[in-house]
Design a protein around this motif. Sequence first.
Motif, PDB file in Angstrom:
ATOM      1  N   VAL A 142      34.843  50.761  44.262  1.00 34.34           N
ATOM      2  CA  VAL A 142      35.521  49.552  44.639  1.00 34.34           C
ATOM      3  C   VAL A 142      36.496  49.739  45.849  1.00 34.34           C
ATOM      4  O   VAL A 142      36.924  50.686  45.983  1.00 34.34           O
ATOM      5  N   VAL A 170      32.465  45.697  45.880  1.00 32.38           N
ATOM      6  CA  VAL A 170      32.042  46.826  45.090  1.00 32.38           C
ATOM      7  C   VAL A 170      30.944  47.179  45.796  1.00 32.38           C
ATOM      8  O   VAL A 170      29.916  46.437  46.316  1.00 32.38           O
ATOM      9  N   ASP A 217      28.855  53.750  42.199  1.00 36.26           N
ATOM     10  CA  ASP A 217      29.671  52.563  42.597  1.00 36.26           C
ATOM     11  C   ASP A 217      31.204  52.922  42.885  1.00 36.26           C
ATOM     12  O   ASP A 217      31.661  53.864  42.245  1.00 36.26           O
TER      13      ASP A 217
END
Length: 112
Positions: free
Chosen positions: A5, A80, A3
């Motif tokens: 951002v 995200v 992940d």
Amino acid sequence: MKDFVFIFRQADSGQNSVSAEEADTINKKWNDWIGGIAAQGKLKNHGAHLDPAGKVLKPGGVVTDGPFVEIRERLGGFIVVTADTFDEATTLAHGCPALEADGSVEIRPIFA
């Protein structure tokens, strides 16, 4: 998959007023770009648009109005995304409407 951002930064030009037509055009660009990421199955969290008002708490209990007293740009929001590599995440950031307004996209991995 990891992940990442995307933090959107834009110049704080002091010009926060745009016509309704301009706002619609800008919103469509953002929706199309984020929709393209979602269509690839890469959007993990739609994030949030941040209000320009705020305060900053600093060491010693000092509170300042801001949060932009020391910088000439403002944080506009974040999303995200999920990607296999940092390079893939960077590629996903291309086309971000913030770039058209002399802004930037900060790409940061999220520790699990």
